[in-house]
Design a protein around this motif. Sequence first.
Motif, mmCIF file in Angstrom:
data_model
loop_
_atom_site.group_PDB
_atom_site.id
_atom_site.type_symbol
_atom_site.label_atom_id
_atom_site.label_comp_id
_atom_site.label_asym_id
_atom_site.label_seq_id
_atom_site.Cartn_x
_atom_site.Cartn_y
_atom_site.Cartn_z
ATOM 1 N N ASN A 1 -4.110 -2.640 6.772
ATOM 2 C CA ASN A 1 -4.799 -1.847 6.051
ATOM 3 C C ASN A 1 -6.504 -1.771 6.596
ATOM 4 O O ASN A 1 -7.294 -1.582 6.037
ATOM 5 C CB ASN A 1 -5.145 -2.585 4.573
ATOM 6 N N ALA B 1 -12.845 -4.242 0.730
ATOM 7 C CA ALA B 1 -13.250 -3.485 1.862
ATOM 8 C C ALA B 1 -14.447 -2.784 1.818
ATOM 9 O O ALA B 1 -15.381 -2.892 2.714
ATOM 10 C CB ALA B 1 -12.283 -2.214 2.051
ATOM 11 N N TYR C 1 -10.579 5.998 4.338
ATOM 12 C CA TYR C 1 -10.372 4.474 3.322
ATOM 13 C C TYR C 1 -8.938 4.793 2.670
ATOM 14 O O TYR C 1 -8.829 4.388 1.687
ATOM 15 C CB TYR C 1 -11.636 4.236 2.713
ATOM 16 N N ARG C 2 -8.140 5.436 3.308
ATOM 17 C CA ARG C 2 -6.914 5.772 2.734
ATOM 18 C C ARG C 2 -5.737 5.008 3.829
ATOM 19 O O ARG C 2 -5.681 5.286 4.833
ATOM 20 C CB ARG C 2 -6.689 7.214 2.517
ATOM 21 N N SER C 3 -4.674 4.708 3.163
ATOM 22 C CA SER C 3 -3.545 4.302 3.787
ATOM 23 C C SER C 3 -2.869 5.149 4.693
ATOM 24 O O SER C 3 -2.221 6.073 4.396
ATOM 25 C CB SER C 3 -2.624 3.445 2.776
ATOM 26 N N SER D 1 -7.211 0.821 7.918
ATOM 27 C CA SER D 1 -7.765 2.098 7.554
ATOM 28 C C SER D 1 -8.669 1.931 6.334
ATOM 29 O O SER D 1 -9.788 2.877 6.172
ATOM 30 C CB SER D 1 -6.913 2.806 6.975
ATOM 31 N N SER D 2 -8.894 0.800 5.812
ATOM 32 C CA SER D 2 -9.633 0.712 4.755
ATOM 33 C C SER D 2 -11.224 0.165 5.291
ATOM 34 O O SER D 2 -12.291 0.445 4.524
ATOM 35 C CB SER D 2 -9.734 -0.895 4.031
ATOM 36 N N ALA E 1 0.818 -1.241 0.147
ATOM 37 C CA ALA E 1 0.096 0.262 0.069
ATOM 38 C C ALA E 1 1.017 1.241 0.146
ATOM 39 O O ALA E 1 2.041 1.334 0.497
ATOM 40 C CB ALA E 1 -0.783 -0.136 1.276
ATOM 41 N N LEU F 1 -7.370 2.518 -0.189
ATOM 42 C CA LEU F 1 -7.542 1.200 0.211
ATOM 43 C C LEU F 1 -8.679 0.334 -0.380
ATOM 44 O O LEU F 1 -9.749 0.807 -0.229
ATOM 45 C CB LEU F 1 -7.478 0.887 1.590
ATOM 46 N N THR F 2 -8.386 -0.808 -0.963
ATOM 47 C CA THR F 2 -9.264 -1.613 -1.450
ATOM 48 C C THR F 2 -9.658 -2.684 -0.529
ATOM 49 O O THR F 2 -10.986 -3.334 -0.836
ATOM 50 C CB THR F 2 -9.197 -2.008 -2.771
ATOM 51 N N ASP F 3 -8.513 -3.173 0.241
ATOM 52 C CA ASP F 3 -8.828 -4.473 0.895
ATOM 53 C C ASP F 3 -8.382 -4.262 2.368
ATOM 54 O O ASP F 3 -7.347 -3.469 2.676
ATOM 55 C CB ASP F 3 -7.993 -5.399 0.230
ATOM 56 N N LEU F 4 -9.034 -4.909 3.188
ATOM 57 C CA LEU F 4 -8.597 -5.297 4.509
ATOM 58 C C LEU F 4 -7.596 -6.530 4.572
ATOM 59 O O LEU F 4 -8.115 -7.295 3.715
ATOM 60 C CB LEU F 4 -9.620 -5.427 5.544
#
Lengths: 156, 672, 433, 264
Positions: A80, A107, A88-90, A82-83, A39, A45-48
């Motif tokens: 991640n 996410a 929702y950003r790293s 923050s997702s 990341a 972020l798209t995934d946890l």
Amino acid sequence: MSEFTGSRGWFGDALSQQQELRLASLSRSASFAAADVVAHEGAPLTDLGILRLGRLALRLFVPGRGSVTILTVEPGDVFNWSSVVPPYRSSSTIVAVEPAEAMLIDAAALRQALADDPTLAAVVYPRLLASVSRRLQATRTQLLDLFAAERGSEWT
Amino acid sequence: MDVILGTPAYLPRTRLPYLFTALQAAGRRIIGPTISDGAIIYDEIRGVEDLPRGWADQQSAGHYRLVPGNADRYFGYVVGPTSFKRFTFPPTVPLWRARREGSEVTTEAIEPEAPALAFLGVRGCELAAIGVQDRVLRDGFVADPDYAARRAAIFIVAVQCTVSASTCFCTSMGTGPEVTTGYDIALTELNDGYLVEAGSEAGRRLMDTLPLTPAESVQQDEAKESVAAVRRTIGDPVAVEGLPARLLARLDDAGWAAVAERCLGCTNCTLVCPTCFCTSVGQVSDLDGTDSIAERTWDSCFSPTFARVAGGDFRPRLQDRYRQWLTHKFSTWVDQFGSFGCVGCGRCVTWCPVGIDVREELARIAPVETVAPVVAGETIQRPVAVPAAPPAPIALPVVGSTVSADFSRATVTRIKPETVDTYTLHLTDLDPRLLATQPGQFVMVEQPAFPPVPISVSRIGPSGIELTVRAAGPATKAITMLAPGDQVSLRGPLGRGWPLAELDGRDVILVAGGLGLAPLRPLVEAVLARLVPSQKVRLYLGARTPADRLFVADAAAWARTAGVDFEETVDRAGSDWTGRVGIVTHLFDEAEWDGRDAIAFVCGPERMMQAVAATLTRRGVTPEHTWLTMERHMECGIGLCGHCQLGRVFVCRDGPVFSVAELGDAFGQEGL
Amino acid sequence: MIEHRFETAELTRVEGEGSLRLRIRDGEVLEARLEIFEAPRYFEQIVVGRTPNEVIDIVARICGICPVAYQMTAVHAFEDLAGIEIDPSVRALRRLFYCGEWLESHALHVYLLHAPDFLGYDSAVAMARDHRDLVERALRLRRAGDALIAVIGGRPIHPVSVRVGGFSRVPRRTELTALRPLVEGALADATETVRWAAGLEPPVMAREPRLVALRDSREYPFNAGRIVSSDGLDLAPTDWLTAFEEYQVAGSNALHARSRDGGTPYLLGPTARIALAGSGLHPLAAAALAETGLADEIRTNVFRSIVARAVELVQVAADALDIIDAYAPPSEPMVSSEPTPGVAAWATEAPRGLLFHRYEMDERGRVASATIVPPTSQNQAAIEADLRAFAPAIVALSHVEATRQFEQLIRSYDPCISCATHFLDLRVEEVAR
Amino acid sequence: MGRESRRADVRVGVARFTSCGGCQLTLVGLHDALLALFERVSIVEFAEVLSPRSGGPYDVLLVEGSVATPDQARRIVELRRQARALVVIGACATTGGIQALRNWADGDAWRAAVYPNPEFVAALPTSTPIADHVHVDAELRGCPIDPGQLKEVLTAVLVGRRPQLAETAVCAECKRRGTPCLLVDRGLPCLGPVTQAGCGAICPAFGRACYGCFGPVATPNVAALRAQLAGQGRSDEELGRLFAGFTANAPAFRAVAQPPEHNE
């Protein structure tokens, strides 16, 4: 998916079978080679992620000092996180320092699922919070800089 | 007349000068009461004309005035600001002289001065105070040679109290008003003279030279009654029953902050106290720093520097200091020396400029009816489970060949840089006692003109030891600047090391943070040397950055050893570091092992050890099997200066290694 | 036309911060000025509203070299106003106290500040390499002076025990007799100092200055006596203002003093005292002076003031021994007194000369206003007059040598500019056009 | 290892700002130690005793006096640049001194009260400690400083160790000296309990109350002492004057110091 439940699963015994299937449907495995960037600081972020193997470094770029690793993610740790929290950003750049394997959960879908199913949320959020809390505790301790050398006056 | 021990005789007042003559004929200078600067002090006196005849002292909290008393009486006062400790334990005493010529260092003890003195007018509480100091300074763990020598040269003429002040509470402390033991001669002042009793053979011999007559029973009755009247007047102002435990249960009481509002932190109470023994050592040196004399001076737990170390202050607040003093006098002294540290003389009450009265503070902070009330939400959470009852007194370390209070010389044969500011010195030509150093023990390293520095021994070899030193201040920096061939003076080995006997085939957990690895290294080496196949050793190391890791080659070898689980982490790292980054507890807080039968050894900053101990507790390691080394301000290294006190223990004497169970409440307590 | 301009950047080896400004055109002195730019401290204002004992503590801080002089002048002024008779033993102790300060001050000036001028060194450090004995002697003398002040006042600088009516504590007899060997040594050193100083070669100078000092019929003047001058003045020590006044020099922080008779410059200090009050010298000091044969030249050549100071070293050492030997502690260290309104004024002899204090005290016995006239501000006019007289003879020398001699001249007065506010900055710059 | 050589060329300077000169004179009062010092270091600046003035840089610069003129405010910054270690000595340099009492008043009024022509007097309206202007490495308290402490600081600098300077209250020195407490046995208004030690507790030993010339201890309980003294019947005016002494401008004392009213 045994990663989620059971004594060795990330969510323990709390997930119902249905919930487990729901999560599994949102998840996929991923592997990273050493030096892969997982990341970027500030990027959406798209995934946890839940790390299964290997080691990820969380890094912050400090002008003049370069990239500083402030924490490493060890197997069993979440990354991640923050997702699931706006925006929702790293909050750091994540780099694999050795070959790594992780479980990634979509996410956006996860957020929807948590919104749809309070009972799922009631299991997932505490677990996530526990993980974030542990990290927060560690950060506080690091802030104390316990191992710093005492600095005296130069000439005395 | 023939004097018989225990049988009183009578000396008319007009013949009191004979006592002076007799003492002086025995070659003694007489120290006794005399008036100076508006108070009755103890100083050298030459005859009865120096005594405060006809004067009495009016005393209350923060108040003292000389007033006319019974015109004939020489001893019609109570006690003044001076105590006899001024003469057995003087305010300033030279201890040793250190010299450096080239690479050679010599440290010679300075012979104690011990003038033949007679103390005249010693009250019951003061005799008790001398007894208390005897236990601390002469009969304790290490005897103070200066005190022992001076004390041996004292002849004591006690005088029974026939008057008291409002500040007296000897009756509560069990020290008076009756003079019962510990004197050579005891006098009771009567209307026309003195009832005289011998308390020792020396006293009996001296009485033989006095123009005494047999004491009549009416005189004996008068003497008894006048002392008994004093007892009745004083009453029993302090409830001492259970006081030590009551006080320790109130470490978090709001009363400490309240008294700190009034307390000036001036040190008066401690320095007028006849038992307080805290000191600091200063270096008086020439401009080159090659020749210096170490001088010990009276200090006080109220001094701003008293609990200070290079990194901070363990008792930064006035309330911490007041609590230290009061709890020491009335609680932890009992653990350390088997008696109260207070004799009830009332000096601290009278001579407090703002009149703080310990009797009131004790009643307010630790009242008798106290059963520490637990109010939901008000208990203070500590990282470690606190035992409900105070733990049992701590067994002192085994004294013997393993502890040496003498200075000896050693030669630096190698200096190895470990990090940018930390060096390991390899020392040889050692006193054999140093070769018997146990893992976890430390030495005081002394260089001319510098204060001695406590350094833990980081390796014990067949022919030498190693010290790992971080240049944190000028004294430690000077040590790191030594060169091969230079000598240093060492006092040691000191303290109680790691309890190797407790290993007993258990799994071993070792956790070190930063420089904390230094005192652990000899333990790791000892553990690995006796490792049995069924045993697991888990070694967790933390450091600030990769560059701050100590003993990197040793650590790599330990990591390769069979039976050793090795993990390390750093607080932060550059991008070239592929190891773990994070705190040391994260190396094992989610580990799989069960700590119930394991023994853990931890060394690092106190805050880190608290976190580690809490995590170990959660993993099942018992407080009895969790061992740490504590840091405090160490000045003497042998339990005589008071600086490193931590609740019930002195870190240098009773530790520095303690189990979490031994420390109890003291571990992690703010301001202790 | 040739104009020489001397401006020393900062006069060294004098106490305080000031400078010399000297302009000479074609042999004529246009301007000769000792400038003082010591930062002002407003002592006359600081003491307002204070009690006499507070004033005694405060005025000591005017000068780190002669705090005793300030304390003595103030205490006698207050006692005079209150009509207090002090115990003769206290009077003797105060004289001993002052002896200590003279020892300190003169030893410092003679050896560490002034001697290098005569021996051709730029400092006592350089001088110490060749004449270690001289520096050691100076330090021994100072040690004796320090010890005398400390035994009475607790410490050599800003002593603490002087109180209206006596002292807050007086020494025991044994404390004083313990100092006897030190003071005996000082007497021997002082006697040797006179011989040594008399053998120093001074620049040539001959003038007849107007002199002012205290004179006391009983003794060499310290704390008592009448203000007298070489031209017949004779005043009570309270009445300085009737013959003198203070004024501020333009461009300067210093208040100077002048004679009300039209400003005739006058000289204070060892020279004036020996000339006007020499009859009171201790026999040992008188003998030492006689042996030099310089009694007259001391007066006419200010460069010889080093001899006068040396003679006074003998005076105070001998005096101190006598006082020590005769000392019996007073029954009470101090007699009590009531706050007194009115004017408190007095003059005593500081090491550098007559020091005058005047305080107007309000009805509560607190200071309403104060006038403090230190010796250096009185000597200033005499220094400038001497510079003016001396300049034409020196200006022909090399600039370096001329500067050195100007500085030596100024140092001969032992100016204390800290007192006068109290420093000399001698910016030496020669401009030829 | 060059223990000797590394100290051979230590350059020491002494600079004076607004003060009476007594603290620098304390150097001369070191007696034999002064000669030893002459041999041990180069004193490159000490205008009141030595003529040659080579100026900076300094290994150690002792600074006496407070900053009280615009020129001094500029000069201290320049001196700081040239000094490796700057040690301030005395009550003026550490607190502003007795002359800091002008800080309470209208400075111009004071100037006019003392000088007929105040326009010639270049002075700041305040007198301030050196540390208000530049970083200082160590301080010696006192009006004047104690010779023993001065020797200790010079020795510590030469040897390379931390100076051992007392931080306790004056009371500790009274007790070591054996002087009974004047507050307790005579009711005198002694500032000893809130004043830093270092003098050797001279005043009480000489029968008078400490007047605070070493300035406050690090954490003085001034309020408690003031309350005690007030309880003995002293007026606010008297207590204000008591703290308005030689270290009045030290923050802990400043809060309670009140110089007497003056007639302007």
